[in-house]
Design an enzyme around this catalytic site. Structure first.
Site, PDB file in Angstrom:
ATOM      1  N   SER A 110       5.661  59.032  92.996  1.00 45.49           N
ATOM      2  CA  SER A 110       5.216  59.802  91.830  1.00 45.49           C
ATOM      3  C   SER A 110       6.403  60.562  91.220  1.00 45.49           C
ATOM      4  O   SER A 110       7.412  59.945  90.891  1.00 45.49           O
ATOM      5  CB  SER A 110       4.063  60.726  92.247  1.00 45.49           C
ATOM      6  N   ASP A 250      -3.901  52.908  88.889  1.00 44.96           N
ATOM      7  CA  ASP A 250      -2.986  54.040  89.028  1.00 44.96           C
ATOM      8  C   ASP A 250      -2.991  54.915  87.780  1.00 44.96           C
ATOM      9  O   ASP A 250      -3.024  54.409  86.652  1.00 44.96           O
ATOM     10  CB  ASP A 250      -1.567  53.490  89.245  1.00 44.96           C
ATOM     11  N   HIS A 277      -3.266  55.578  92.829  1.00 44.00           N
ATOM     12  CA  HIS A 277      -1.980  56.262  92.961  1.00 44.00           C
ATOM     13  C   HIS A 277      -1.495  56.363  94.406  1.00 44.00           C
ATOM     14  O   HIS A 277      -0.430  56.915  94.651  1.00 44.00           O
ATOM     15  CB  HIS A 277      -2.122  57.674  92.364  1.00 44.00           C
TER      16      HIS A 277
END
Length: 311
Positions: A110, A250, A277
Site C-alpha cells: 500500500s 482492490d 487489498h
C-alpha cells in the site's frame, strides 16, 4: 513451525527510535527481505506472515514506521513534520543501522509500496529486487478511482458517507458503519478480519496522528497532506526486477496500479482474482507461491552476481 526472531529492538533515528524485528538466519547468502508496511500510520503486524521466508533462508526485517507501534510516538508534532521524505529517511537509516544496505530486497505494501518505489528510483547499490503490493502510483489517481468504487456501493451507502463528510462528522457511528461496507469489499474480504490485520488497525486507531495528518479519516476520504503525492515521475528510474501485486477488488484499482507496470522497465504484474487489498490473507497459498518464486529468482540472480564479481 514458526521461526524464532533472532533480534528485535530499536535503532536511533534522529532524536527518535525505530522499532524493528529481524527473523531468520544472517549471512546465509541471500539478500535481506525488508518489509515496509502501509498506512501511513499503520504497523508491521498485518505483514507478520512474511516471516515464513526465514524458513527458506531469508533474513526478514519488519519495522514500525515512526509515530506508531513500537517506534517513537509524536502526537504533538506539527502536521508539517509528517512527510514522505521523513519516512524515506527513516527507511534508509534502518537499512544502514541493521547492516543490510549492501544486499536487500524491499517488499512495500500500500503506502509502503509507494515509499519503496521512491527509494528504489534512487538506484541504491545494494537493492536486488522490489515488490510493490496493493499500491497506487499516485494519490490523485487513487482519489479519482475512489469515486468510481463508492458509486458502486449498495444504494444509500455513499450518500450516507458524503453527508457526514460534508458535516465533518466522520467519527459518527452511522458513518463508520457505512465505511465498513467499503472496507469489506475493497480492503479485506475475509470476515471477520484476521487478528494480525485487526492488530494493525487498532494500533492506528489508538494513535491516529500520522494517518489522520497524511491520509485522512479513512481509506477513501483522503484529505491529508498526501492527497497530491505521486511517485509516477520516479518509476522509469527503477533498475531492479520488480513484482507488482494487486487484487481484482482492490481499493488500489488497476488504473492506480498500471503506471508501475508500464513505467518500471523490468516489472511483472500479478492480479489476484479473489482478493482485494490483502491477498496475503485472501488468497494466501497463491500469494506466497507467487512471491516465493520471485524471491527465489532474485536471490539466485544475486548469488550469480556475487560469484562473478567475487571470482
Amino acid at each position: 513451525m514458526a521461526s524464532t526472531p533472532t533480534a528485535k529492538g530499536t535503532v536511533p533515528f534522529r532524536e527518535f527510535k525505530t522499532w524493528y524485528r529481524v527473523t531468520g538466519p544472517t549471512g546465509a547468502g541471500r539478500p535481506a527481505l525488508v518489509v515496509v508496511h502501509g498506512g501511513p500510520g499503520s504497523t508491521h503486524d498485518y505483514l507478520n506472515g512474511l516471516s515464513v521466508y526465514a524458513e527458506r533462508g531469508w533474513t526478514v526485517v519488519h519495522y514500525d514506521q515512526l509515530g506508531n507501534g513500537g517506534s517513537t510516538h509524536l502526537p504533538d508534532a506539527d502536521p508539517g513534520f509528517w512527510t514522505p521524505q521523513l519516512f524515506r529517511d527513516e527507511l534508509e537509516n534502518l537499512l544502514t543501522r541493521l547492516g543490510v544496505a549492501d544486499d536487500y530486497v524491499l517488499f512495500g505494501q500500500s503506502w509502503g509500496g509507494m515509499l519503496a518505489a521512491w527509494h528504489a528510483s534512487e538506484r541504491p547499490a545494494g537493492l536486488r529486487g522490489l515488490v510493490i503490493a496493493n499500491s497506487p502510483a499516485s494519490y490523485p489517481l487513487w482519489l479519482s478511482e475512489m469515486d468510481v468504487l463508492r458509486s458502486q456501493l449498495p444504494p444509500g451507502v455513499d450518500d450516507t458517507l458524503r453527508k457526514h463528510e460534508a458535516a465533518g462528522t466522520t467519527d459518527s457511528d452511522e458513518y463508520i458503519e457505512a465505511m465498513l461496507v467499503f472496507y469489506a469489499r475493497h480492503v479485506c474480504r475475509v470476515q471477520p478480519w484476521p487478528g494480525e490485520l485487526m492488530a494493525s488497525y487498532m494500533e492506528a486507531v489508538s494513535d491516529p496522528t500520522v494517518y489522520r495528518t497524511m491520509n485522512g479519516p479513512n481509506e477513501f476520504h483522503v484529505i491529508g497532506s498526501l492527497r497530491d503525492w505521486s511517485v509516477i515521475e520516479h518509476l522509469p528510474s527503477i533498475d531492479v526486477p520488480t513484482l507488482v501485486l494487486s487484487g481484482r477488488y482492490d481499493e488500489a484499482t488497476p488504473v492506480t496500479v498500471r503506471p508501475f507496470d508500464e513505467l518500471i522497465p523490468d516489472a511483472r504484474w500479478e492480479i489476484f482474482e479473489d482478493s482485494s487489498h490483502a491477498p496475503h490473507f485472501e488468497e494466501p497459498e497463491r500469494f506466497y507461491e507467487v512471491l516465493g518464486a520471485f524471491l527465489d529468482t532474485v536471490g539466485a540472480r544475486d548469488a550469480q552476481t556475487t560469484t562473478v564479481s567475487g571470482g
